[in-house]
Design an enzyme around this catalytic site. Structure first.
Site, PDB file in Angstrom:
ATOM      1  N   THR A  80       0.743  -0.990   0.080  1.00 50.76           N
ATOM      2  CA  THR A  80      -0.160   0.069   0.007  1.00 50.76           C
ATOM      3  C   THR A  80       0.860   1.112  -0.048  1.00 50.76           C
ATOM      4  O   THR A  80       2.198   1.215   0.517  1.00 50.76           O
ATOM      5  CB  THR A  80      -0.855   0.076   1.288  1.00 50.76           C
ATOM      6  OG1 THR A  80      -1.680   1.092   1.201  1.00 50.76           O
ATOM      7  CG2 THR A  80      -0.180   0.176   2.569  1.00 50.76           C
ATOM      8  N   ASP A 120      -7.625  -4.484   1.451  1.00 53.26           N
ATOM      9  CA  ASP A 120      -8.843  -3.654   0.991  1.00 53.26           C
ATOM     10  C   ASP A 120      -9.677  -3.441   1.745  1.00 53.26           C
ATOM     11  O   ASP A 120     -10.271  -4.224   2.747  1.00 53.26           O
ATOM     12  CB  ASP A 120      -9.222  -4.178  -0.463  1.00 53.26           C
ATOM     13  CG  ASP A 120     -10.128  -2.958  -1.323  1.00 53.26           C
ATOM     14  OD1 ASP A 120      -9.424  -1.874  -1.168  1.00 53.26           O
ATOM     15  OD2 ASP A 120     -11.107  -2.992  -1.587  1.00 53.26           O
TER      16      ASP A 120
HETATM   17  P1  IMP Z   1      -8.640   1.346   0.264  1.00 56.34           P
HETATM   18  O1  IMP Z   1      -8.660   0.047   1.007  1.00 56.34           O
HETATM   19  O2  IMP Z   1      -7.269   1.796  -0.116  1.00 56.34           O
HETATM   20  O3  IMP Z   1      -9.645   1.139  -0.873  1.00 56.34           O
HETATM   21  O4  IMP Z   1      -9.343   2.607   1.000  1.00 56.34           O
HETATM   22  C1  IMP Z   1     -10.630   2.190   1.583  1.00 56.34           C
HETATM   23  C2  IMP Z   1     -11.301   3.478   2.173  1.00 56.34           C
HETATM   24  O5  IMP Z   1     -12.073   3.011   3.082  1.00 56.34           O
HETATM   25  C3  IMP Z   1     -10.423   4.667   2.634  1.00 56.34           C
HETATM   26  O6  IMP Z   1      -9.894   5.412   1.866  1.00 56.34           O
HETATM   27  C4  IMP Z   1     -11.226   5.170   3.586  1.00 56.34           C
HETATM   28  O7  IMP Z   1     -12.149   6.174   3.049  1.00 56.34           O
HETATM   29  C5  IMP Z   1     -11.976   3.976   4.359  1.00 56.34           C
HETATM   30  N1  IMP Z   1     -11.295   3.333   5.354  1.00 56.34           N
HETATM   31  C6  IMP Z   1     -10.868   2.190   5.373  1.00 56.34           C
HETATM   32  N2  IMP Z   1     -10.364   1.885   6.487  1.00 56.34           N
HETATM   33  C7  IMP Z   1     -10.658   2.804   7.409  1.00 56.34           C
HETATM   34  C8  IMP Z   1     -10.446   3.139   8.913  1.00 56.34           C
HETATM   35  O8  IMP Z   1      -9.902   2.521   9.726  1.00 56.34           O
HETATM   36  N3  IMP Z   1     -11.177   4.336   8.938  1.00 56.34           N
HETATM   37  C9  IMP Z   1     -11.812   5.223   8.424  1.00 56.34           C
HETATM   38  N4  IMP Z   1     -11.917   4.874   7.074  1.00 56.34           N
HETATM   39  C10 IMP Z   1     -11.264   3.679   6.537  1.00 56.34           C
END
Ligand code: IMP
Length: 200
Positions: free
Chosen positions: A7, A69
């Site tokens: 990431t 994810d």
């Molecule tokens: P990805 O997993 O990089 O696609 O990101 C998922 C999105 O979900 C992030 O940009 C946040 O908006 C939200 N998200 C995921 N985990 C958290 C967390 O622990 N707190 C708040 N938002 C989260």
């Protein structure tokens, strides 16, 4: 043991480092390895996106890799924002705009606004390809509260707490969160494997 974390999100790196350090696992970031890559998250499930990220980085490094994810699923919105959590507000999205859009969508929906955070981790090594899932249920509140964390943290009140994720100190969030639960399952899987391969 060293594991690559696929990431570029500094918040996720910090949280995973804090959690896995306590569990005796060292994280290598893409930056540590000099890898600059943006992997399109174009799958329609958390698992699909986690697999895509972990497999892509494993192919590049040949090192054991985890990718997560994650996102927020709101009951009254049929599971949205879900896999679209990071870009919920559209092209110009950022954490604040995503939160505003969520509040707007929920404005006329009956309360409580039940929701859950989901984190899916894929661990890919030469011989393994495993999925670990962590979930935390709670409620979406009416206005943002707290300044810790990231994303939807100021709007999410986990069950059993009066504070939002963003009001909890990071060491507490990192001991109850969806990411912690998924990472703990990953850690337990590794520990059991090491026990099986090394009886001493
Ligand atoms: P990805 O997993 O990089 O696609 O990101 C998922 C999105 O979900 C992030 O940009 C946040 O908006 C939200 N998200 C995921 N985990 C958290 C967390 O622990 N707190 C708040 N938002 C989260």
């Amino acid at each position: 043991m060293k594991i690559v974390l696929a990431t570029n999100n500094p918040h996720k790196i910090q949280e995973a480092q804090e959690i896995l350090q306590n569990l005796g696992i060292e994280i290598l970031t893409l930056k540590d390895l000099g890898i600059e890559i943006k992997i399109e998250e174009d799958q329609n499930t958390f698992e699909g996106n986690a697999r895509k990220k972990a497999h892509t980085i494993f192919e590049l490094t040949q090192l054991p890799t985890i990718a997560d994810d994650s996102g927020l699923m709101v009951e009254a919105l049929n599971g949205e924002p879900g896999v679209n959590s990071s870009c919920y507000a559209g092209e110009e999205h950022n954490y604040e705009k995503n939160n505003q859009k969520l509040l707007k969508e929920l404005k006329d929906k009956p309360k409580p606004h039940r929701a859950k955070f989901v984190c899916v981790i894929n661990y890919k090594s030469k011989i393994e390809d495993e999925i670990f899932v962590g979930e935390v249920t709670g409620e979406i509140i009416d206005e943002p509260r707290g300044t810790n964390g990231f994303g939807y943290d100021p709007l999410f009140k986990p069950d059993g707490y009066d504070a939002t994720y963003a009001e909890l100190p990071s060491d507490i969030k990192n001991r109850i969160s969806h990411r912690y639960k998924a990472l703990l399952k990953f850690h337990d899987y590794l520990s059991n494997k090491l026990k099986l391969t090394c009886p001493h």
